[in-house]
Design a protein around this motif. Sequence first.
Motif, PDB file in Angstrom:
ATOM      1  N   ASP A  75     -25.535 -37.232  28.294  1.00 50.42           N
ATOM      2  CA  ASP A  75     -26.533 -38.289  28.168  1.00 50.42           C
ATOM      3  C   ASP A  75     -25.870 -39.575  27.674  1.00 50.42           C
ATOM      4  O   ASP A  75     -25.084 -39.554  26.712  1.00 50.42           O
ATOM      5  CB  ASP A  75     -27.638 -37.879  27.207  1.00 50.42           C
ATOM      6  CG  ASP A  75     -28.506 -36.766  27.779  1.00 50.42           C
ATOM      7  OD1 ASP A  75     -28.475 -36.575  29.015  1.00 50.42           O
ATOM      8  OD2 ASP A  75     -29.199 -36.093  26.997  1.00 50.42           O
ATOM      9  N   VAL A  76     -26.186 -40.672  28.296  1.00 50.57           N
ATOM     10  CA  VAL A  76     -25.573 -41.949  27.944  1.00 50.57           C
ATOM     11  C   VAL A  76     -26.262 -42.520  26.708  1.00 50.57           C
ATOM     12  O   VAL A  76     -27.464 -42.780  26.736  1.00 50.57           O
ATOM     13  CB  VAL A  76     -25.673 -42.950  29.102  1.00 50.57           C
ATOM     14  CG1 VAL A  76     -25.049 -44.289  28.711  1.00 50.57           C
ATOM     15  CG2 VAL A  76     -25.008 -42.393  30.357  1.00 50.57           C
ATOM     16  N   PRO A  77     -25.539 -42.686  25.605  1.00 46.76           N
ATOM     17  CA  PRO A  77     -26.160 -43.281  24.417  1.00 46.76           C
ATOM     18  C   PRO A  77     -26.377 -44.780  24.605  1.00 46.76           C
ATOM     19  O   PRO A  77     -25.518 -45.487  25.133  1.00 46.76           O
ATOM     20  CB  PRO A  77     -25.144 -42.996  23.306  1.00 46.76           C
ATOM     21  CG  PRO A  77     -23.833 -42.887  24.011  1.00 46.76           C
ATOM     22  CD  PRO A  77     -24.137 -42.310  25.371  1.00 46.76           C
ATOM     23  N   CYS A  78     -27.541 -45.241  24.198  1.00 44.42           N
ATOM     24  CA  CYS A  78     -27.866 -46.665  24.286  1.00 44.42           C
ATOM     25  C   CYS A  78     -28.095 -47.217  22.883  1.00 44.42           C
ATOM     26  O   CYS A  78     -28.330 -46.473  21.940  1.00 44.42           O
ATOM     27  CB  CYS A  78     -29.122 -46.880  25.135  1.00 44.42           C
ATOM     28  SG  CYS A  78     -28.929 -46.363  26.863  1.00 44.42           S
ATOM     29  N   GLY A  79     -28.066 -48.503  22.796  1.00 44.18           N
ATOM     30  CA  GLY A  79     -28.315 -49.164  21.523  1.00 44.18           C
ATOM     31  C   GLY A  79     -29.797 -49.392  21.327  1.00 44.18           C
ATOM     32  O   GLY A  79     -30.634 -48.710  21.916  1.00 44.18           O
ATOM     33  N   PRO A  80     -30.164 -50.381  20.505  1.00 47.06           N
ATOM     34  CA  PRO A  80     -31.577 -50.672  20.261  1.00 47.06           C
ATOM     35  C   PRO A  80     -32.312 -51.123  21.515  1.00 47.06           C
ATOM     36  O   PRO A  80     -33.525 -51.000  21.620  1.00 47.06           O
ATOM     37  CB  PRO A  80     -31.532 -51.783  19.208  1.00 47.06           C
ATOM     38  CG  PRO A  80     -30.161 -52.372  19.315  1.00 47.06           C
ATOM     39  CD  PRO A  80     -29.274 -51.249  19.733  1.00 47.06           C
ATOM     40  N   THR A  81     -31.549 -51.654  22.522  1.00 46.74           N
ATOM     41  CA  THR A  81     -32.153 -52.055  23.795  1.00 46.74           C
ATOM     42  C   THR A  81     -32.055 -50.894  24.781  1.00 46.74           C
ATOM     43  O   THR A  81     -30.968 -50.336  24.954  1.00 46.74           O
ATOM     44  CB  THR A  81     -31.436 -53.279  24.381  1.00 46.74           C
ATOM     45  OG1 THR A  81     -31.472 -54.336  23.436  1.00 46.74           O
ATOM     46  CG2 THR A  81     -32.094 -53.713  25.678  1.00 46.74           C
ATOM     47  N   PRO A  82     -33.136 -50.509  25.454  1.00 43.52           N
ATOM     48  CA  PRO A  82     -33.056 -49.385  26.411  1.00 43.52           C
ATOM     49  C   PRO A  82     -32.039 -49.666  27.510  1.00 43.52           C
ATOM     50  O   PRO A  82     -31.811 -50.819  27.897  1.00 43.52           O
ATOM     51  CB  PRO A  82     -34.485 -49.304  26.974  1.00 43.52           C
ATOM     52  CG  PRO A  82     -35.343 -49.948  25.928  1.00 43.52           C
ATOM     53  CD  PRO A  82     -34.497 -51.019  25.306  1.00 43.52           C
ATOM     54  N   CYS A  83     -31.426 -48.609  28.016  1.00 45.74           N
ATOM     55  CA  CYS A  83     -30.428 -48.764  29.070  1.00 45.74           C
ATOM     56  C   CYS A  83     -31.081 -49.294  30.349  1.00 45.74           C
ATOM     57  O   CYS A  83     -32.136 -48.812  30.755  1.00 45.74           O
ATOM     58  CB  CYS A  83     -29.765 -47.423  29.372  1.00 45.74           C
ATOM     59  SG  CYS A  83     -28.715 -46.809  28.042  1.00 45.74           S
ATOM     60  N   ASP A  84     -30.444 -50.294  30.957  1.00 46.25           N
ATOM     61  CA  ASP A  84     -30.849 -50.789  32.266  1.00 46.25           C
ATOM     62  C   ASP A  84     -29.622 -51.441  32.900  1.00 46.25           C
ATOM     63  O   ASP A  84     -28.505 -51.322  32.395  1.00 46.25           O
ATOM     64  CB  ASP A  84     -32.027 -51.772  32.159  1.00 46.25           C
ATOM     65  CG  ASP A  84     -31.742 -52.951  31.222  1.00 46.25           C
ATOM     66  OD1 ASP A  84     -30.557 -53.340  31.094  1.00 46.25           O
ATOM     67  OD2 ASP A  84     -32.690 -53.471  30.620  1.00 46.25           O
ATOM     68  N   GLU A  85     -29.818 -52.117  34.013  1.00 47.46           N
ATOM     69  CA  GLU A  85     -28.670 -52.696  34.708  1.00 47.46           C
ATOM     70  C   GLU A  85     -27.961 -53.771  33.885  1.00 47.46           C
ATOM     71  O   GLU A  85     -26.771 -54.043  34.086  1.00 47.46           O
ATOM     72  CB  GLU A  85     -29.122 -53.275  36.043  1.00 47.46           C
ATOM     73  CG  GLU A  85     -30.175 -54.390  35.913  1.00 47.46           C
ATOM     74  CD  GLU A  85     -30.583 -54.939  37.266  1.00 47.46           C
ATOM     75  OE1 GLU A  85     -29.823 -54.746  38.228  1.00 47.46           O
ATOM     76  OE2 GLU A  85     -31.663 -55.569  37.339  1.00 47.46           O
ATOM     77  N   HIS A  86     -28.689 -54.389  32.965  1.00 41.13           N
ATOM     78  CA  HIS A  86     -28.093 -55.416  32.122  1.00 41.13           C
ATOM     79  C   HIS A  86     -27.541 -54.853  30.816  1.00 41.13           C
ATOM     80  O   HIS A  86     -26.783 -55.533  30.119  1.00 41.13           O
ATOM     81  CB  HIS A  86     -29.122 -56.507  31.820  1.00 41.13           C
ATOM     82  CG  HIS A  86     -29.712 -57.127  33.044  1.00 41.13           C
ATOM     83  ND1 HIS A  86     -28.975 -57.899  33.924  1.00 41.13           N
ATOM     84  CD2 HIS A  86     -30.978 -57.070  33.558  1.00 41.13           C
ATOM     85  CE1 HIS A  86     -29.741 -58.300  34.913  1.00 41.13           C
ATOM     86  NE2 HIS A  86     -30.966 -57.818  34.724  1.00 41.13           N
ATOM     87  N   ASN A  87     -27.935 -53.657  30.465  1.00 43.52           N
ATOM     88  CA  ASN A  87     -27.486 -52.992  29.239  1.00 43.52           C
ATOM     89  C   ASN A  87     -27.198 -51.533  29.573  1.00 43.52           C
ATOM     90  O   ASN A  87     -28.000 -50.645  29.310  1.00 43.52           O
ATOM     91  CB  ASN A  87     -28.560 -53.089  28.148  1.00 43.52           C
ATOM     92  CG  ASN A  87     -28.114 -52.397  26.864  1.00 43.52           C
ATOM     93  OD1 ASN A  87     -27.000 -52.593  26.408  1.00 43.52           O
ATOM     94  ND2 ASN A  87     -28.975 -51.574  26.308  1.00 43.52           N
ATOM     95  N   PRO A  88     -26.041 -51.284  30.214  1.00 43.18           N
ATOM     96  CA  PRO A  88     -25.772 -49.938  30.728  1.00 43.18           C
ATOM     97  C   PRO A  88     -25.477 -48.897  29.660  1.00 43.18           C
ATOM     98  O   PRO A  88     -25.410 -47.714  29.956  1.00 43.18           O
ATOM     99  CB  PRO A  88     -24.548 -50.160  31.620  1.00 43.18           C
ATOM    100  CG  PRO A  88     -23.852 -51.347  31.021  1.00 43.18           C
ATOM    101  CD  PRO A  88     -24.956 -52.228  30.500  1.00 43.18           C
ATOM    102  N   GLY A  89     -25.316 -49.308  28.430  1.00 47.67           N
ATOM    103  CA  GLY A  89     -25.008 -48.341  27.382  1.00 47.67           C
ATOM    104  C   GLY A  89     -23.525 -48.018  27.355  1.00 47.67           C
ATOM    105  O   GLY A  89     -22.692 -48.752  27.883  1.00 47.67           O
TER     106      GLY A  89
END
Length: 215
Positions: A75-89
């Motif tokens: 599972d790809v860990p993400c930060g406070p912003t949910p993973c998306d194309e602009h924030n891939p994690g």
Amino acid sequence: MAGNPAQLATVVVRRFVGTDMSLGSHPIATVDLTLGDGSVRAVDIRCFNVVGGASSDRACSPDPQIQVYGGVSRDVPCGPTPCDEHNPGATPPPSPKPAIVAASTPLILRTLDITLDHVGHYEVLAGVAWLPDGLLSQRSGELADPRPTTWWIDSGIAIDVRPVGPCPGGCPVTIDSIYHRPFHGPAQVRVYLVFDVVELNMPGTILEIRNLIVR
């Protein structure tokens, strides 16, 4: 159920008839509660459905089995912003160099016997491994007898891989993901088997783990 238990007159448990599947669970029984004023309330007893394997819940599973839980999370860990194309994690760490892999030592136990001498919590040190760059690639094992008759473990047996510090940037409590922070060399870990015995008819019984591998 809210109310005064002293007002409870009778309790009748009966098998549920029907196929009421909802919210990932199914009913197995209905309890009729008769109160002191003569009113009756029906309460369903439900089992939550297990996805992807057998359950150790003997009340809910038609074929209860004790599982050994390991695996490696991707599972790809993400930060406070949910993973998306602009924030891939996070991105997967690079593969360890061959020399580091060669200098690392996996834990491989074809058979491990554990004596069960009490009902309750167990944390058993199985051994030590050295992971290349601190990266986990395999965490697996199996129970010789997943359907014992003289003892039982609820919620299965967890393989805990715990770093032996120090490590750069701080260590997680356990390693279970490919996204563990790289160590830059072989990293020492201790491997524990963690479980709770809820029934033990014969103290001194042997629990046998087979093919325990951490690397």
